[in-house]
Design an enzyme around this catalytic site. Structure first.
Site, PDB file in Angstrom:
ATOM      1  N   GLY A 146       1.150  -1.369  -0.200  1.00  0.00           N
ATOM      2  CA  GLY A 146      -0.065  -0.250  -0.187  1.00  0.00           C
ATOM      3  C   GLY A 146       0.786   1.352  -0.094  1.00  0.00           C
ATOM      4  O   GLY A 146       1.835   1.341   0.188  1.00  0.00           O
ATOM      5  N   HIS A 147      -0.471   2.397  -0.159  1.00  0.00           N
ATOM      6  CA  HIS A 147       1.169   2.998  -0.130  1.00  0.00           C
ATOM      7  C   HIS A 147       1.638   3.723   1.470  1.00  0.00           C
ATOM      8  O   HIS A 147       1.689   3.506   2.446  1.00  0.00           O
ATOM      9  CB  HIS A 147      -0.488   4.920  -0.526  1.00  0.00           C
ATOM     10  CG  HIS A 147      -1.000   4.931   0.643  1.00  0.00           C
ATOM     11  ND1 HIS A 147      -2.965   4.508   0.721  1.00  0.00           N
ATOM     12  CD2 HIS A 147      -1.127   5.530   2.070  1.00  0.00           C
ATOM     13  CE1 HIS A 147      -2.528   4.548   1.863  1.00  0.00           C
ATOM     14  NE2 HIS A 147      -2.532   5.905   2.373  1.00  0.00           N
ATOM     15  N   ASN A 148       2.992   4.552   0.773  1.00  0.00           N
ATOM     16  CA  ASN A 148       3.549   5.126   2.091  1.00  0.00           C
ATOM     17  C   ASN A 148       4.710   3.337   2.587  1.00  0.00           C
ATOM     18  O   ASN A 148       5.755   4.139   3.594  1.00  0.00           O
ATOM     19  CB  ASN A 148       3.147   5.898   3.087  1.00  0.00           C
ATOM     20  CG  ASN A 148       2.082   7.271   2.644  1.00  0.00           C
ATOM     21  OD1 ASN A 148       2.823   7.491   1.733  1.00  0.00           O
ATOM     22  ND2 ASN A 148       1.566   7.713   3.597  1.00  0.00           N
ATOM     23  N   SER A 203       1.650   2.665   4.640  1.00  0.00           N
ATOM     24  CA  SER A 203       2.510   3.341   5.902  1.00  0.00           C
ATOM     25  C   SER A 203       3.089   2.056   7.153  1.00  0.00           C
ATOM     26  O   SER A 203       3.673   3.043   7.467  1.00  0.00           O
ATOM     27  CB  SER A 203       1.700   4.654   6.654  1.00  0.00           C
ATOM     28  OG  SER A 203       1.358   5.798   5.768  1.00  0.00           O
TER      29      SER A 203
END
Length: 362
Positions: free
Chosen positions: A257-259, A277
């Protein structure tokens, strides 16, 4: 493509005996080997297979009598499984891509390194930089501003989105997607999901609302010697980049996922999913279908058994299993106790009857 036994020995750092000029064109299991195959018989249990096949040469276990096994040549290596890495690399030609195909669409501002080969129907966007000797198979796309280092291999159908930076010796298998937008949405007022997370179950008085998209302005940064399996998907960061360290390998259908931040030399096996994250340390191994919650930290050298679900931080060096993941030895005890439950319940019912009878007599 053929290789002499002496060449294979030199590449593997192996000892070679017998007809070292014998030429080999492939590898095989002992029982199905042909006369030009190198049989992989690195354990005594494969001795019978050698008599069934037609191999003239084999990689053998230490101490094997290669002449008594009817071979013309033999190789001996200190670590057989590691030798498989070397011999398969030597005999794997990879996809045959030569030059730049006339159907490829390459922006004038793109920089293509010397010796790069680009297959049919590839699209390369503005200001893309491709390193030397890169190989890009058919139907790949690389969007504007992205960079890929030297000696990369992109197999058919790989998608590299904008603002992606990739190091040297990168391998992406069929259908991998790097740099898709992150799955990030918000409501105008505090949602029931947020309330439930804070209260561990109570949605409160949140009203019905629609979701509003948070755009992904970050990119993806990938180190050297990274490999992606088929249909891997890696989301770009919201503000900062999603990052993958040097030497990390992602199996088929892994999703980041993002980050997300992944360290060096990690192994994430098939269908692993890492929520946004989360930070993963170095040399972490996660078995197939493992999952990690968002915004947690997984320390260096953690090993998570298959299908484990990590909901909280995991300290460095821990071996975990289960859902929720706990120390593996604790999970083993829990499973043993679970198998005992039917017998324990039967004993409990019998005790209930005994106690009930005693009470009635009194």
């Amino acid at each position: 493509m053929t290789h002499r036994i002496s060449e294979i020995a030199a590449a593997l750092g192996a000892e070679a005996f017998g007809a070292v000029d014998l030429e080999i064109s492939g590898v095989s299991e002992p029982a199905t080997a042909g006369p030009r195959d190198l049989a992989l018989a690195m354990d005594p249990k494969y001795a019978d297979g050698l008599s069934q096949g037609k191999a003239q040469a084999a990689i053998l276990w230490q101490g094997a009598d290669w002449q008594a096994l009817g071979l013309k040549a033999a190789l001996f290596v200190p670590r057989p499984r590691y030798a498989m890495s070397g011999v398969t690399r030597l005999l794997d030609p990879g996809p045959q891509i030569v030059g730049i195909h006339p159907t490829a669409v390459i922006a004038p501002s793109a920089k293509i390194g010397a010796g790069a080969a680009i297959g049919p129907f590839v699209v390369i966007g503005d200001n893309v930089e491709i390193g030397v000797n890169a190989r890009i198979a058919s139907h790949c796309s690389i969007e504007e501003g992205s960079t890929i280092g030297d000696h990369a291999l992109l197999r058919a159908g790989v998608r590299i989105a904008a603002r992606v930076s990739i190091g040297h010796n990168f391998i992406a298998n069929h259908g991998a997607i790097v740099g898709a937008d992150g799955f990030s949405f918000v409501t105008p007022e505090k949602s029931g999901v947020e309330n439930a997370r804070e209260s561990l179950g109570n949605q409160g008085d949140a009203q019905a609302q629609s979701w509003t998209r948070i755009h992904s302005l970050g990119g993806v940064t990938i180190g050297d010697n990274v490999e992606l399996g088929a249909n891997v998907t890696i989301d770009r960061g919201t503000i900062r980049d999603t990052r993958i360290g040097n030497g990390t390998k992602l199996d088929n259908q892994v999703h980041l996922g993002h980050n997300v931040q992944v360290g060096d030399d990690c192994l994430l096996c098939g269908q692993v999913g890492i929520a946004g994250s989360t930070v993963i340390g170095n040399r972490v191994v996660m078995g197939g279908q493992c999952g990690a919650s968002d915004n947690i930290f997984i320390g260096d050298d953690v090993v998570a058994g298959g299908s484990s679900k990590l909901f909280t931080n995991v300290p460095a060096g821990r071996v975990v299993l289960g859902s929720p993941a706990v120390k593996m030895e604790i999970q083993m005890d829990m499973q043993k106790a679970l198998r005992r439950l039917p017998r324990m319940m039967q004993q409990f019912r019998e005790l209930q009857k005994t106690v009930s009878n005693i009470v009635q007599k009194d």
